[in-house]
Design a protein around this motif. Sequence first.
Motif, PDB file in Angstrom:
ATOM      1  N   HIS A   1     -32.184  39.276  12.603  1.00 14.07           N
ATOM      2  CA  HIS A   1     -33.187  40.612  11.903  1.00 14.07           C
ATOM      3  C   HIS A   1     -32.866  41.105  10.608  1.00 14.07           C
ATOM      4  O   HIS A   1     -33.452  41.972  10.874  1.00 14.07           O
ATOM      5  CB  HIS A   1     -31.750  41.392  13.015  1.00 14.07           C
ATOM      6  N   GLY A   2     -32.513  40.054   9.876  1.00 17.34           N
ATOM      7  CA  GLY A   2     -32.475  40.791   8.875  1.00 17.34           C
ATOM      8  C   GLY A   2     -32.089  39.665   7.337  1.00 17.34           C
ATOM      9  O   GLY A   2     -30.762  39.191   8.332  1.00 17.34           O
ATOM     10  N   ILE A   3     -31.522  40.336   6.413  1.00 22.19           N
ATOM     11  CA  ILE A   3     -31.557  39.156   5.514  1.00 22.19           C
ATOM     12  C   ILE A   3     -29.902  40.139   4.994  1.00 22.19           C
ATOM     13  O   ILE A   3     -30.194  41.161   4.130  1.00 22.19           O
ATOM     14  CB  ILE A   3     -32.819  38.838   3.910  1.00 22.19           C
ATOM     15  N   GLY A   4     -28.904  39.017   5.428  1.00 13.21           N
ATOM     16  CA  GLY A   4     -27.233  39.845   4.295  1.00 13.21           C
ATOM     17  C   GLY A   4     -26.962  39.168   2.983  1.00 13.21           C
ATOM     18  O   GLY A   4     -27.123  37.961   3.046  1.00 13.21           O
ATOM     19  N   GLY A   5     -26.749  40.505   2.454  1.00 16.73           N
ATOM     20  CA  GLY A   5     -26.181  40.227   1.294  1.00 16.73           C
ATOM     21  C   GLY A   5     -26.899  39.673  -0.217  1.00 16.73           C
ATOM     22  O   GLY A   5     -26.739  39.169  -1.605  1.00 16.73           O
ATOM     23  N   LEU A   6     -28.429  39.661   0.225  1.00 17.55           N
ATOM     24  CA  LEU A   6     -29.728  39.875  -1.219  1.00 17.55           C
ATOM     25  C   LEU A   6     -29.776  40.982  -1.810  1.00 17.55           C
ATOM     26  O   LEU A   6     -30.802  41.212  -1.640  1.00 17.55           O
ATOM     27  CB  LEU A   6     -31.427  38.992  -0.691  1.00 17.55           C
TER      28      LEU A   6
END
Length: 509
Positions: free
Chosen positions: A44-49
């Motif tokens: 669903h999305g990129i976490g922590g970038l």
Amino acid sequence: MNNEWDCIIVGGGAAGLSAALVLGRARRRTLVLDDGEQSNLVAHGIGGLLGHDGRPPAQLYEAGRAELAQYPSVSFRAARVIEAKPDGDGFLVEMADGSRDHARRVLLATGMQYRPPQVAGLESLWGGSAFHCPFCHGWEVRDQPLAVLADGDRAVHMALMLKSWTDDIVVLTNGAALQDDLLAAAGITVDHRVVSEFHAEGGELTEVRFTEGAPLPRRGVLVAAVLHQRSHLAAHLGVTFAPANPVAADAIVVDQFQRTTVPGVFAAGDVSVQMPQVAAAVASGSLAAAAVVQSLLADDVGLPVPAWPAPDVQQHWNEHYGQRDRVWSGRVNLRLSEVAEPLTPGRALDLGCGEGGDAIWLASRGWSVVATDVSQVALQRAAADAGELLSHIDFQHHDLEVSFPEGDFDLVSAQFLHSKIPLDRARVLKRAAAAVAPGGLLVIVDHGEAPPWSNHRHVEFPSAQEVVDSLDLDDGWERVQVGPVAREATGPDGQPGHLIDNVMVLRRT
């Protein structure tokens, strides 16, 4: 079209695009080849970038390609690479459409294939309610009732890690036994039942169902997924793979500059996984590109750079045998037993003896055996297994490219003497032939094709005739058997498979 590049990057995900940006800003002619199959596209999305937290992966890659467009030295091409091999001072890269390009350097950023356990309902939840990295997806399921699908030490580690995001955690061992005081002390429950389904409503996990008993309400599951190379290019190029571990089955070995063990070949991102997440992939791609630029300047203007890393053969094989208590079955290789069973026992040499199955079998039939291997771990295990037959076996430590056992032998055996790291097999096998006494046999058994469970399924092995030709034997040899033989076999994890062995039995007359 000018098909000469400073660097070809295979893979247009986070690592590949990051590397291309650095190379473009360094004004290096760079070609990015991408087949558009990044593993995280389902997320669903990129976490922590930083700067892109929660952004869908496809949007990040689109933005990255748009940024590259302003650098005239960088080209992006949607293509599937089917071959990469050394060619002169560089590498030849071939695409599925038949086109070919040449590069001074190759950067592998092909990513990995995530293989979670095969449980109903899990695949459709992957990248959402089902995830492999709490740093990437833990925030989205914080304070929810979560599960951990894993067993052994990895289950303990993953469950304790998840405590940063929730206090309601149940470890699902899927039928495996697990006892750990750390989990109990942390208030983490263990459920040993066999999981039958991860049930979802509206695309979100609602409960875990089992083959028996009541379902378990959960809103997310952290899954122990094993990473596997998605591309065969690394194996074709001959890079060294790290021994399998709980995270990755075949990660590429790289040094601190993202250099593989093959000069001119770099790797970045999940293929050389340390921490499988986008931020780490971006960083490794940037580092790899800087190292590529410096290596090119070393060629062009003599820029001092560290020597290219050479593989440590002994370390590699010690790690290979050290990854589990038993790597091979302990049984004699079938082709060797077929050849040696009717022979009168004499003096035998077993090259690459591993854990000693062949040497012990020969000794049990009256042979006096010299058995060699480069791995001290394997030799120690073999000596322990030999028991009372140890008096008939001389286990010797040799890197066969450096040292070789002395003497003549009535039987010299080289069973599957293949290597994941560079090995001058022709030279070793010539020395093996020279060690055969008059009237004795040289028995070489190779893979005709890679086993179906192997990481090298796309590697082409030489034919039996090609191996014999490489020995440059004189007329004083009889070809008893030279050719392929089929058999059914079972892999290291119980997988059935149809195998082809190339068998070479040569008698010194």
